[in-house]
Write a protein that holds these residues in place. Structure first.
Motif, PDB file in Angstrom:
ATOM      1  N   SER A   1      -9.600  28.424  -7.773  1.00  0.00           N
ATOM      2  CA  SER A   1      -9.061  27.377  -8.666  1.00  0.00           C
ATOM      3  C   SER A   1      -7.620  27.616  -9.040  1.00  0.00           C
ATOM      4  CB  SER A   1      -9.820  27.233  -9.981  1.00  0.00           C
ATOM      5  OG  SER A   1     -10.940  27.950 -10.107  1.00  0.00           O
TER       6      SER A   1
ATOM      7  N   THR B   1     -15.598  26.681 -12.083  1.00  0.00           N
ATOM      8  CA  THR B   1     -14.783  27.267 -13.156  1.00  0.00           C
ATOM      9  C   THR B   1     -14.271  26.185 -14.110  1.00  0.00           C
ATOM     10  OG1 THR B   1     -14.262  29.375 -12.133  1.00  0.00           O
ATOM     11  CG2 THR B   1     -12.562  28.443 -13.561  1.00  0.00           C
TER      12      THR B   1
ATOM     13  N   LEU C   1     -13.380  34.176 -15.544  1.00  0.00           N
ATOM     14  CA  LEU C   1     -14.106  33.121 -14.818  1.00  0.00           C
ATOM     15  C   LEU C   1     -13.814  33.236 -13.326  1.00  0.00           C
ATOM     16  CD1 LEU C   1     -13.590  29.992 -17.119  1.00  0.00           C
ATOM     17  CD2 LEU C   1     -15.552  31.532 -16.998  1.00  0.00           C
ATOM     18  N   ALA C   2     -14.880  33.394 -12.541  1.00  0.00           N
ATOM     19  CA  ALA C   2     -14.747  33.493 -11.078  1.00  0.00           C
ATOM     20  C   ALA C   2     -15.868  32.672 -10.447  1.00  0.00           C
ATOM     21  CB  ALA C   2     -14.817  34.955 -10.647  1.00  0.00           C
ATOM     22  N   ALA C   3     -16.097  31.497 -11.011  1.00  0.00           N
ATOM     23  CA  ALA C   3     -17.216  30.658 -10.565  1.00  0.00           C
ATOM     24  C   ALA C   3     -16.804  29.699  -9.448  1.00  0.00           C
ATOM     25  CB  ALA C   3     -17.793  29.887 -11.748  1.00  0.00           C
TER      26      ALA C   3
ATOM     27  N   CYS D   1      -7.723  24.769 -11.463  1.00  0.00           N
ATOM     28  CA  CYS D   1      -7.219  25.395 -12.702  1.00  0.00           C
ATOM     29  C   CYS D   1      -5.908  26.060 -12.305  1.00  0.00           C
ATOM     30  CB  CYS D   1      -8.177  26.454 -13.246  1.00  0.00           C
ATOM     31  SG  CYS D   1      -9.746  25.801 -13.756  1.00  0.00           S
TER      32      CYS D   1
ATOM     33  N   VAL E   1      -8.845  33.302 -15.280  1.00  0.00           N
ATOM     34  CA  VAL E   1      -9.510  32.704 -14.114  1.00  0.00           C
ATOM     35  C   VAL E   1      -9.057  33.481 -12.883  1.00  0.00           C
ATOM     36  CG1 VAL E   1      -9.751  30.651 -12.665  1.00  0.00           C
ATOM     37  CG2 VAL E   1      -9.596  30.404 -15.156  1.00  0.00           C
TER      38      VAL E   1
ATOM     39  N   ASP F   1     -10.126  33.010  -9.070  1.00  0.00           N
ATOM     40  CA  ASP F   1     -10.832  32.443  -7.905  1.00  0.00           C
ATOM     41  C   ASP F   1      -9.921  31.385  -7.277  1.00  0.00           C
ATOM     42  OD1 ASP F   1     -11.161  30.087  -9.417  1.00  0.00           O
ATOM     43  OD2 ASP F   1     -13.164  30.638 -10.076  1.00  0.00           O
TER      44      ASP F   1
END
Ligand SMILES: Cc1cc2nc3c(=O)[nH]c(=O)nc-3n(C[C@H](O)[C@H](O)[C@H](O)COP(=O)(O)OP(=O)(O)OC[C@H]3O[C@@H](n4cnc5c(N)ncnc54)[C@H](O)[C@@H]3O)c2cc1C
Length: 614
Positions: free
Chosen positions: A584, A291, A284-286, A555, A580, A582
Motif C-alpha cells: 500500500s 490495510t 499494518l501489513a495486511a 496508503c 504501514v 506493505d
C-alpha cells in the motif's frame, strides 16, 4: 519441519508486545523476523488466514494456481463492475495464509528500475530513491547463477554474477526445463533489434530476459515469505509469537494531544473478540486491499466514507484507500506447431502424473520452476508525432482543474518515465500455456486449459499506468470484502499505449525464430485475424484485460498535502505509532511484478523502525 503451532491464543488476552504486526504476509513476516533478531524486542503477528507452511500446494511452485478461490489460501476478491471494461469484474486474488500473496503467487522475481524508484524520491519521499532501496534488493535475496546448460540454451543471457545478494533469506534461481519458446523469445527480440543489454537487477535497460523465480534451487520448493522469514530459527525465537485465524478488526486508538496513539488491536478469533496490547507500535501489513480497510474501521480515513458506515472519524484523511494502482495484463494465445510441447499437455492425466513423479524424484521438471520469460520495452510502434500527441493529452490531464493535486504530481512523474528512452512502457511476458482471458474472473476456467489444442500466451502490461482506482469499506464489519475499484485502463492515455503494445504481440509471434514454433494458420485465442487496426486493438484490450494482482498504492507514502497516508518513515499521518509496511505504501507501482519491491521495502522498513527505536 515440525508444524509451528499458530492456533493457540493461550495467555494472549491483554498481553503486551512491543510490536503488533497485522498480517503475516510478504511484508509482515520480513518485519517480524528482522525486529525479533533483537531478543529484547517482542513481536506478535496476527494473521487472518491459515498456517499452511508445509502444504504441497504452496511448497511446490507449479501448484500455486490450485490455491485460487480456495478460502484456505485466497481471499478470492472481485472488483466492482468496471464500466470502462464493458462492465466486467476483475479477479483480485490475494494470499490468505502465512506468507500472504508470496505463498500463492506465480513466483516471478522482477526488479524495479532506477528511474522508477528515483520517481518515488522525487514525489517527496526522502531516502527512497534507487541508491537507498536497491541495497535491500540484495539483502532480501540470495541469487543462484544460471547453470551452464541454461547459459548454453539462452545464448547471450546477461547475469551480473557479482551482485545478486549473498545470503538473503529468499532464494532466487532459474529453472531446468525450458521449452523452445523460451529460447526463441530471447532470439526473436534480437531479430527485432532489441537484444538483452543488462541484467534487470541493475535497474536499467530494455530488452528480453529470463525471469528468475523465488524457488530454492536445492529443495525446489517455493521460497515465499513464510519459508524464508519464518523458518525453524525464527520459529524458535521466544520473543516472536504468530497467531493464525486472527482477523484484526481495528486498532485501539487514544488521542494524546494533537496526535493519536495506538494502544493495541482488537481481533476476532474463534468467533470471539480479543485484545492485544502494543507497547511500542502497531504495524499494518495486511496488503494494499486490507490495510486501508483496517485504517477505515479504526476511524482513519475519509470522514464521509466513515460516517456513511457509522464509524466515528478520528483522523480525517481522504487519501486512505485512494491512489490504487495495478498492472492490467492483456494475454494473447497462439497455437503451437504440431508435435511441439506446451503446458497445456498437463490436461492429460498421464502427463500431469509424470510431472509429479519427476518433481518427487529430484525436484526436476515444470512443477519445480517458474516458467516465464519477460521483456521490458518502449512503445516501438508509436510514431514520434503520435507520441507527442499522447504526451500532450497527458499534459492536458495534468493541467486540468479536475485532476486532483496528488495525481498531478504523480502524472508528471509518470510523464517523465514515459519520455525516458531507457525506461520501458511495457513488460511483455511469455507463458508456455493457454490463458482463457475471456473467462477472466474465474481462475478455474482462466487457467483451466479448457480449450482443446496446445498454446502459448504472449502477454503485455503497462509498466507505469496512469489509471487510478480505490478500495474502501462496504460495511463496518471487519470480515466483509472491501469495495475494490481497479480503474484499469480508465485513463485514455493508458488505453492508447496498451492497444499499441498488444498489437506488437502479434509482431513478436510472426518474427523468427518464434514464428516457426507457432502453427501456420493455427488458432489464435484472442482474435482470429492478425490485429492491424488500432481501434480494434483498443476494444480487444477492454475485453481481455485482467488484473496482474499487483494492487498497490492505497496508503501512499507521500507528503500529506499531496495525497499521502504515511510519511517517509511509514508512519500514518496524525498518529505517533501506527506504521504501514506493505504494497500500500508504493507511491507509484514499479515497472513490473512487485514482490521484489515489497520484500525490499519491508527490509528497509525494519531498519527504519530499529533506528527509530534507538
Ligand atoms: C495470484 C497472484 C500472483 C502474483 N504473482 C506475482 C509474481 O509472479 N511476481 C511478483 O513479483 N508478484 C506477484 N504477485 C504480487 C505479490 O505477490 C504481492 O503484491 C505481494 O506479495 C503483496 O505483499 P503484501 O505484503 O503487500 O501483502 P500480502 O502478501 O498479501 O499479505 C497480507 C497478509 O495480511 C493478511 N490479512 C489481511 N487482512 C487481515 C486482517 N484483517 N487481519 C489479519 N491479517 C490480515 C492476509 O491474509 C495476508 O496474509 C502476485 C499476487 C497474486 C495474488
Amino acid at each position: 519441519m515440525v508444524p509451528l503451532d499458530t492456533e493457540s491464543i493461550e495467555g494472549l488476552e491483554n498481553k503486551q508486545f512491543d510490536f503488533v504486526i497485522v498480517g503475516g504476509g510478504t511484508a509482515g513476516l520480513v518485519v517480524a523476523n528482522r525486529l525479533t533478531e533483537d531478543p529484547n524486542v517482542s513481536v506478535i503477528v496476527l494473521e487472518a488466514g491459515t498456517n499452511r507452511l508445509n502444504d504441497p500446494r504452496i511448497m511446490v511452485p507449479g501448484l500455486g494456481v490450485t490455491t485460487f478461490e480456495d478460502a484456505d489460501f485466497d481471499w478470492n476478491f472481485r472488483s466492482i463492475a468496471q464500466e470502462q471494461l464493458n462492465g466486467r469484474k476483475l479477479l483480485a486474488s490475494k494470499g490468505r495464509t502465512l506468507g500472504g500473496s508470496s505463498a500463492i503467487n506465480f513466483g516471478m522475481v522482477i526488479y524495479p528500475s532506477r528511474s522508477g524508484l528515483n520517481a518515488w524520491e522525487a514525489l517527496g519521499n526522502h531516502g527512497w530513491g534507487w541508491d537507498d532501496l536497491s541495497p535491500y534488493i540484495r539483502k532480501f535475496q540470495k541469487g543462484t547463477p544460471p547453470s551452464d546448460a541454461n547459459r548454453e540454451f539462452f545464448k547471450g543471457m546477461k547475469y551480473d554474477q557479482k551482485d545478486q545478494g549473498a545470503d538473503g533469506p529468499v532464494q532466487v534461481s532459474f529453472g531446468d526445463q525450458y521449452m523452445p519458446y523460451h529460447a526463441a523469445w530471447m532470439e526473436t527480440f534480437k531479430t527485432l533489434g532489441y537484444p538483452q543489454v543488462d541484467d534487470p537487477i541493475n535497474g536499467a535497460g530494455t530488452g528480453p530476459f529470463v525471469t528468475p523465480g523465488a524457488v530454492d534451487p536445492t529443495t525446489h520448493t517455493r521460497s515465499h515469505a513464510g519459508a524464508a522469514y519464518l523458518g525453524p530459527e525464527a520459529q524458535a525465537r521466544p520473543n516472536l509469537r504468530v497467531v493464525t485465524g486472527a482477523l484484526v478488526q481495528n486498532i485501539a486508538l487514544e488521542r494524546r494531544g494533537v496526535r493519536v496513539t495506538a494502544t493495541g488491536v482488537q481481533f476476532l478469533k474463534d468467533q470471539k473478540t480479543h485484545t492485544t496490547l502494543a507497547n511500542k507500535e502497531v504495524i499494518l501489513a495486511a496488503g494494499a486491499t486490507q490495510t486501508p480497510q483496517i485504517l477505515e474501521l479504526s476511524g482513519i480515513g475519509d470522514e464521509k466514507v466513515l460516517r456513511a458506515h457509522g464509524i466515528a472519524p478520528i483522523i480525517n484523511n481522504p487519501s486512505v484507500g485512494e491512489n490504487l494502482q495495478d498492472h492490467g495484463i492483456v494475454a494473447f494465445g497462439y497455437e503451437v506447431e504440431d508435435g511441439l510441447p506446451s503446458g497445456d499437455m498437463a490436461r492429460d492425466p498421464a502427463v500431469a502424473a509424470a510431472a509429479m513423479t519427476a518433481y518427487q524424484t529430484d525436484g526436476s521438471g515444470p512443477l519445480g520452476m517458474v516458467p516465464f520469460v519477460s521483456a521490458f520495452m518502449p512503445c516501438v510502434n508509436l510514431p514520434e508525432e503520435e507520441r507527442e500527441k499522447l504526451l500532450q493529452n497527458l499534459q492536458t490531464s495534468i493541467e486540468s482543474p479536475s485532476t486532483p493535486r496528488a495525481q498531478k504530481k504523480q502524472f508528471k512523474a509518470v510523464q517523465e518515465l514515459l519520455m525516458d528512452p531507457e525506461e520501458p512502457t511495457t513488460q511483455y511476458i511469455m507463458a508456455p500455456f493457454q490463458m482463457l482471458a475471456r473467462e477472466g474472473d474465474n481462475p478455474k476456467r482462466l487457467f483451466g486449459m479448457g480449450h482443446p489444442g496446445f498454446f502459448i500466451s504472449l502477454v503485455s502490461l503497462l509498466s507505469y499506468p496512469l489509471s487510478r482506482g480505490s478500495v474502501h469499506i462496504q460495511s463496518a464489519k471487519a470480515g466483509a470484502a472491501p469495495i475494490i475499484d481497479h480503474g484499469t485502463l480508465r485513463h485514455p492515455v493508458d488505453l492508447e499505449f496498451h492497444a499499441r503494445h498488444s498489437m506488437w504481440l502479434d509482431k513478436i509471434a510472426e518474427t523468427e525464430p518464434m514464428a516457426s514454433l507457432l502453427k501456420k494458420g493455427g488458432e489464435r485465442l484472442h482474435t482470429p485475424e492478425p490485429l492491424t487496426d488500432l481501434e480494434k486493438a483498443k476494444q480487444l484490450c477492454k475485453e481481455l484485460v485482467l488484473s496482474m494482482y499487483h494492487v498497490s498504492g492505497t496508503c501512499a507514502m507521500m507528503p500529506e498535502e499531496d495525497g499521502g497516508v504515511v510519511d517517509s518513515h511509514l508512519k500514518v499521518y496524525g498518529t505517533t505509532n501506527v506504521r504501514v509496511v506493505d504494497a500500500s505504501i508504493f507511491p507509484l507501482v514499479p515497472r513490473g511484478n512487485i514482490q521484489a519491491t515489497v520484500f525490499a521495502v519491508a527490509e528497509k522498513a525494519a531498519d527504519i523502525i530499529k533506528h527509530d527505536l534507538k
